[in-house]
Write a protein that holds these residues in place. Structure first.
Motif, short mmCIF file in Angstrom:
data_model
loop_
_atom_site.label_atom_id
_atom_site.label_comp_id
_atom_site.label_asym_id
_atom_site.label_seq_id
_atom_site.Cartn_x
_atom_site.Cartn_y
_atom_site.Cartn_z
N THR A 1 0.90 -1.21 0.07
CA THR A 1 -0.24 0.01 0.14
C THR A 1 0.85 1.36 -0.09
O THR A 1 2.20 1.17 0.22
CB THR A 1 -0.88 -0.02 1.31
OG1 THR A 1 -0.12 -0.01 2.55
CG2 THR A 1 -1.78 -1.31 1.43
N VAL A 2 0.35 2.49 -0.19
CA VAL A 2 1.20 3.61 -0.29
C VAL A 2 1.26 4.09 0.91
O VAL A 2 0.31 4.42 1.88
CB VAL A 2 0.45 4.82 -1.21
CG1 VAL A 2 1.19 6.06 -1.06
CG2 VAL A 2 0.42 4.37 -2.44
N PRO A 3 2.67 4.10 1.54
CA PRO A 3 2.84 4.88 3.01
C PRO A 3 2.62 6.33 3.02
O PRO A 3 2.77 7.03 2.01
CB PRO A 3 4.24 4.42 3.13
CG PRO A 3 4.85 4.25 2.12
CD PRO A 3 3.92 3.69 0.97
N TYR A 4 2.48 6.81 4.19
CA TYR A 4 2.28 8.39 4.11
C TYR A 4 3.58 8.91 4.90
O TYR A 4 4.02 8.39 5.51
CB TYR A 4 1.26 8.89 4.83
CG TYR A 4 0.89 8.64 6.12
CD1 TYR A 4 1.22 9.30 7.08
CD2 TYR A 4 0.30 7.27 6.40
CE1 TYR A 4 1.32 9.12 8.68
CE2 TYR A 4 -0.11 7.04 7.95
CZ TYR A 4 0.35 7.99 8.93
OH TYR A 4 0.31 7.61 10.45
N TRP A 5 3.90 10.14 4.59
CA TRP A 5 5.22 10.84 4.95
C TRP A 5 4.72 11.93 5.87
O TRP A 5 4.06 13.12 5.27
CB TRP A 5 6.16 11.37 3.81
CG TRP A 5 7.15 12.34 4.43
CD1 TRP A 5 7.88 12.24 5.56
CD2 TRP A 5 7.57 13.38 3.56
NE1 TRP A 5 8.69 13.24 5.70
CE2 TRP A 5 8.80 13.96 4.47
CE3 TRP A 5 7.42 13.93 2.48
CZ2 TRP A 5 9.19 15.38 4.04
CZ3 TRP A 5 7.99 14.98 1.92
CH2 TRP A 5 9.03 15.79 2.88
N ASP A 6 4.83 12.01 7.17
CA ASP A 6 4.43 13.11 7.95
C ASP A 6 5.49 13.96 7.98
O ASP A 6 6.35 13.97 8.89
CB ASP A 6 3.95 12.45 9.34
CG ASP A 6 3.52 13.59 10.38
OD1 ASP A 6 3.57 14.74 9.96
OD2 ASP A 6 2.88 13.15 11.44
N TRP A 7 5.45 15.09 7.18
CA TRP A 7 6.59 15.99 7.18
C TRP A 7 6.34 17.11 8.26
O TRP A 7 7.09 17.83 8.42
CB TRP A 7 6.47 16.76 5.72
CG TRP A 7 5.12 16.80 5.08
CD1 TRP A 7 4.66 16.04 4.11
CD2 TRP A 7 3.93 17.79 5.42
NE1 TRP A 7 3.44 16.30 3.56
CE2 TRP A 7 2.86 17.61 4.40
CE3 TRP A 7 3.88 18.80 6.50
CZ2 TRP A 7 1.95 18.19 4.36
CZ3 TRP A 7 2.66 19.48 6.42
CH2 TRP A 7 1.65 19.06 5.39
N ARG B 1 4.21 24.14 0.06
CA ARG B 1 5.54 24.22 0.72
C ARG B 1 6.53 22.98 0.62
O ARG B 1 7.46 23.09 0.29
CB ARG B 1 5.53 24.76 2.03
CG ARG B 1 6.70 24.94 2.58
CD ARG B 1 6.60 25.84 4.11
NE ARG B 1 6.47 27.23 3.88
CZ ARG B 1 7.27 28.18 4.12
NH1 ARG B 1 8.60 27.91 4.62
NH2 ARG B 1 7.08 29.52 3.74
N VAL B 2 5.89 22.06 0.66
CA VAL B 2 6.46 20.78 0.81
C VAL B 2 7.19 20.50 -0.65
O VAL B 2 8.17 19.77 -0.66
CB VAL B 2 5.75 19.35 1.26
CG1 VAL B 2 6.49 18.04 1.00
CG2 VAL B 2 5.12 19.69 2.70
N HIS B 3 6.09 20.80 -1.70
CA HIS B 3 6.69 20.58 -3.01
C HIS B 3 7.82 21.41 -3.15
O HIS B 3 9.05 21.07 -3.76
CB HIS B 3 5.48 20.91 -4.21
CG HIS B 3 4.58 19.77 -4.37
ND1 HIS B 3 4.76 19.08 -5.30
CD2 HIS B 3 3.38 19.58 -3.70
CE1 HIS B 3 3.72 18.13 -5.42
NE2 HIS B 3 2.97 18.39 -4.31
#
Length: 288
Positions: free
Chosen positions: A83-89, A202-204
């Motif tokens: 599955t696709v994991p998420y990145w908690d930035w 902002r993350v991009h």
């Protein structure tokens, strides 16, 4: 059966390896580049006429929810345990934190041309050539944190400013909407430069390279980033259970945004699905 999307920092070594292997296989099959093409096609700024769905519009969140599901289905055709994991930035905030490790996404680009030289998606390893983009660059590029002009990732406080808004979206339903959860999370702000890039946007910018622009799906971190954005939408829904997607009805003919945004029960291109049908993911996946 409902499956689980995990925080990328909690993945086991086996889960990391299987996720990377599935991504590389989807790329090898030619399917991955179709996702990049789709994102480029539907990345339409609100300064242009015509329907907007992927960005600068209320459909930003349901559009990317469906986009993630399509990629996830492609991965699961390779390995149904993935599955696709998420990145908690808001928590993993440095250039060396997960997911920027050699066994996951690799690190930042070298100073000369921003080419990523480490990890499984480095061009020199032969499995990740940029075939579809807005430039002729064949290699993945990053400039994590922009050392030459430093930029910080959004904080939990920044995210809270979006989650606290009880209204999903407001007129004029574009990048200039000063109120509403959608644009506060998507992150189009007033002014120019870093001060105007908030949350998602902002993350991009913090990542740089292909992540700045319509071809951002070329970087595998795109999916981890948007999985976290999707999780934040889920948290907003839990906090405001009586607040749904807006606009609820098609905009009037005299409205400046008529024909440019999708209402709750209208079909959202390129799929024959409505935002309303994508508001609840609990029958498909869950977050832990």
């Amino acid at each position: 059966m409902v499956y689980t999307r995990k925080d990328v920092s909690t993945l086991t070594q086996s889960e990391r390896r299987r996720f990377v292997t599935a991504l590389l296989e989807v790329k090898r099959r030619g399917e991955y580049d179709e996702f990049v093409r789709a994102h480029i096609e539907y990345f339409k700024p609100d300064g242009e006429r015509g329907l907007r769905t992927a960005h600068m519009a209320p459909t930003f969140l349901p559009w990317h929810r469906r986009f993630l599901l399509d990629l996830e289905q492609a991965l699961r055709r390779v390995d149904d345990a993935v599955t696709v994991p998420y990145w908690d930035w808001t928590r993993d905030r440095t250039r060396t934190a997960v997911p920027w490790t050699d066994d996951l996404l690799g690190g930042t680009g070298r100073s000369s041309d921003r080419q990523v030289m480490t990890g499984p998606f480095a061009y020199r390893n032969g499995g990740w050539t940029i075939e579809v983009g807005v430039t002729d660059t064949a290699f993945l590029q990053r400039d994590l944190g922009r050392p030459g002009n430093p930029l910080a990732l959004p904080t939990a406080r920044d995210v809270e400013g979006a989650l606290a808004d009880p209204v999903y979206d407001t007129a004029p339903w574009n990048s200039t909407s000063s109120k509403g959860f959608r644009n506060k999370l998507e992150g189009w702000g007033a002014g120019r430069g870093a001060a105007s890039w908030r949350n998602h946007n902002r993350v991009h910018r913090w990542i740089g390279g292909q992540m700045v622009g319509a071809a951002s799906a070329n970087d595998p971190v795109f999916w981890m980033h948007h999985a976290f954005v999707d999780l934040l939408w889920s948290r907003w829904q839990q906090r405001h259970p009586n607040a749904g997607y807006l606009p609820a009805s098609p905009l009037a003919v005299g409205d400046a945004q008529h024909g440019q945004v999708v209402a709750r029960q209208e079909e959202m291109p390129p799929w024959d699905v409505t935002p309303e049908e994508l508001q609840d993911h609990s029958g498909i996946y869950q977050y832990v």
